[in-house]
Design a protein around this motif. Structure first.
Motif, PDB file in Angstrom:
ATOM      1  N   TYR A 235     -58.305  82.249 -55.489  1.00  0.00           N
ATOM      2  CA  TYR A 235     -58.006  83.617 -55.072  1.00  0.00           C
ATOM      3  C   TYR A 235     -58.325  84.656 -56.145  1.00  0.00           C
ATOM      4  O   TYR A 235     -58.110  84.428 -57.333  1.00  0.00           O
ATOM      5  N   LEU A 236     -58.783  85.791 -55.645  1.00  0.00           N
ATOM      6  CA  LEU A 236     -58.953  86.972 -56.491  1.00  0.00           C
ATOM      7  C   LEU A 236     -57.937  88.005 -55.978  1.00  0.00           C
ATOM      8  O   LEU A 236     -57.874  88.253 -54.768  1.00  0.00           O
ATOM      9  N   VAL A 237     -57.133  88.559 -56.878  1.00  0.00           N
ATOM     10  CA  VAL A 237     -56.066  89.480 -56.439  1.00  0.00           C
ATOM     11  C   VAL A 237     -56.109  90.752 -57.288  1.00  0.00           C
ATOM     12  O   VAL A 237     -56.131  90.686 -58.510  1.00  0.00           O
ATOM     13  N   PHE A 238     -56.107  91.901 -56.614  1.00  0.00           N
ATOM     14  CA  PHE A 238     -56.180  93.186 -57.322  1.00  0.00           C
ATOM     15  C   PHE A 238     -55.038  94.105 -56.915  1.00  0.00           C
ATOM     16  O   PHE A 238     -54.646  94.133 -55.742  1.00  0.00           O
ATOM     17  N   ILE A 273     -54.758  93.831 -52.792  1.00  0.00           N
ATOM     18  CA  ILE A 273     -55.716  93.121 -51.923  1.00  0.00           C
ATOM     19  C   ILE A 273     -55.946  91.752 -52.543  1.00  0.00           C
ATOM     20  O   ILE A 273     -56.008  91.622 -53.760  1.00  0.00           O
ATOM     21  N   TRP A 274     -56.003  90.721 -51.678  1.00  0.00           N
ATOM     22  CA  TRP A 274     -56.354  89.399 -52.194  1.00  0.00           C
ATOM     23  C   TRP A 274     -57.465  88.811 -51.334  1.00  0.00           C
ATOM     24  O   TRP A 274     -57.623  89.185 -50.157  1.00  0.00           O
ATOM     25  N   ALA A 275     -58.239  87.943 -51.940  1.00  0.00           N
ATOM     26  CA  ALA A 275     -59.380  87.401 -51.202  1.00  0.00           C
ATOM     27  C   ALA A 275     -59.697  86.005 -51.685  1.00  0.00           C
ATOM     28  O   ALA A 275     -59.413  85.649 -52.835  1.00  0.00           O
ATOM     29  N   SER A 276     -60.293  85.199 -50.802  1.00  0.00           N
ATOM     30  CA  SER A 276     -60.775  83.895 -51.253  1.00  0.00           C
ATOM     31  C   SER A 276     -62.050  83.554 -50.489  1.00  0.00           C
ATOM     32  O   SER A 276     -62.435  84.246 -49.554  1.00  0.00           O
TER      33      SER A 276
END
Ligand SMILES: C[S@@+](CC[C@H](N)C(=O)[O-])C[C@H]1O[C@@H](n2cnc3c(N)ncnc32)[C@H](O)[C@@H]1O
Length: 276
Positions: A235-238, A273-276
């Motif tokens: 995960y990338l989380v901002f 916002i988080w993304a994978s």
């Protein structure tokens, strides 16, 4: 000087400050300096202050009148229930940013011994909090600023957590290996908005605020190379500035992140916002 006189002094000096309640703030500063709770201040208006306390109080109020942030003057900011050392070398951690930590705690629940990278550690409050809140996590926090890293290490010394390490890196420059989660609260203010920032915020380091022309430079740079440093399905989380969700989501989609989620703050603004 007795407490009542000190409060009167603070009330008078701070009466034109836009973002504070002069009486409440004066009481808070006194309770901090005396190391007593607020009720002591309220029920002892005639308590005589030692000379050193009167002097410190007066100095703090005068610097507050000149627009210096209270956290820098008291050298402390509370984040996620813990007190962190802060000074002019770092951004003051905001309570809004606790949303980011909560999101990471949620995602980390499903990962055994998560390895986490924080880009732009600032005071170190986020990395240290994650280290204390996530069992078995290993955290690397990086920052481009030597001065910020000094503050990170002061806080690490306070919370003695061997799972957290801080080191210098310009974004991914000194990063190797792959992480389960990469997290960042990057500088995200549009350059043209910097001039209009609240007087107190202008005391904070520019390289913690300036997000480039459209405020999105760091999102673009971090997202572009993130997959090189993330494990499979990681995960990338901002944290996001208000109104940045759509733009950052589009940058993520354009860089092969397909699952995207978000978290709103108490005012209903999408802050994470988080993304994978
Ligand atoms: C908005 S502050 C966040 C600080 C802290 N994480 C917090 O949330 O309170 C952004 C941080 O990014 C750091 N930074 C700026 N440019 C950077 C870069 N190219 N590489 C790594 N860190 C950078 C700044 O020094 C600053 O500490």
């Amino acid at each position: 000087m007795v407490i009542r006189e000190a409060i009167e002094f603070g009330k008078d000096k701070l009466k034109d400050s836009l973002y504070t309640d002069p009486i409440k703030e004066s009481r808070f500063i006194l309770s901090f300096l005396l190391n007593k709770d607020l009720s002591f201040i309220l029920i002892n208006p005639d308590y005589e202050l030692e000379e050193k306390i009167s002097e410190d109080f007066t100095n703090i109020i005068i610097k507050r009148q000149a627009g210096q942030p209270l956290a820098y003057l008291l050298k402390t900011a509370n984040f996620y229930g813990r007190d962190f050392y802060v000074d002019q070398r770092v951004l003051i951690p905001r309570w809004d940013t606790e949303n980011l930590v909560e999101q990471v705690l949620d995602l980390a629940k499903t990962i055994e011994s998560p390895e986490i990278l924080e880009i732009g550690a600032g005071s170190g409050a986020i990395s240290i909090t994650m280290g204390l809140e996530i069992p078995e996590a290993k955290i690397n926090g990086v920052d481009i600023s030597d001065e910020a890293l000094e503050v990170c290490n002061i806080n690490l010394e306070r919370y003695k957590n061997s799972k957290v390490k801080f080191f210098k890196s310009n974004l991914y420059e000194n990063i190797s290996g792959h992480y389960d989660i990469i997290i960042s609260n990057p500088p995200y203010i549009k350059r043209s908005d910097l001039e209009d920032l609240q007087r107190e915020v202008k005391n904070e380091p520019l390289n913690a605020l300036d997000g480039g022309e459209d405020g999105l430079d760091f999102y673009r740079d971090i997202i572009k190379f993130a997959k090189d440093y993330l494990k499979e399905s990681a995960y990338l989380v901002f944290e996001l500035g208000a109104g940045q969700y759509k733009d950052v989501k589009n940058i993520l989609l354009a860089n092969n992140f397909s699952t995207i989620g978000y978290k709103k703050d108490l005012q209903g603004i999408i802050r994470v916002i988080w993304a994978s």
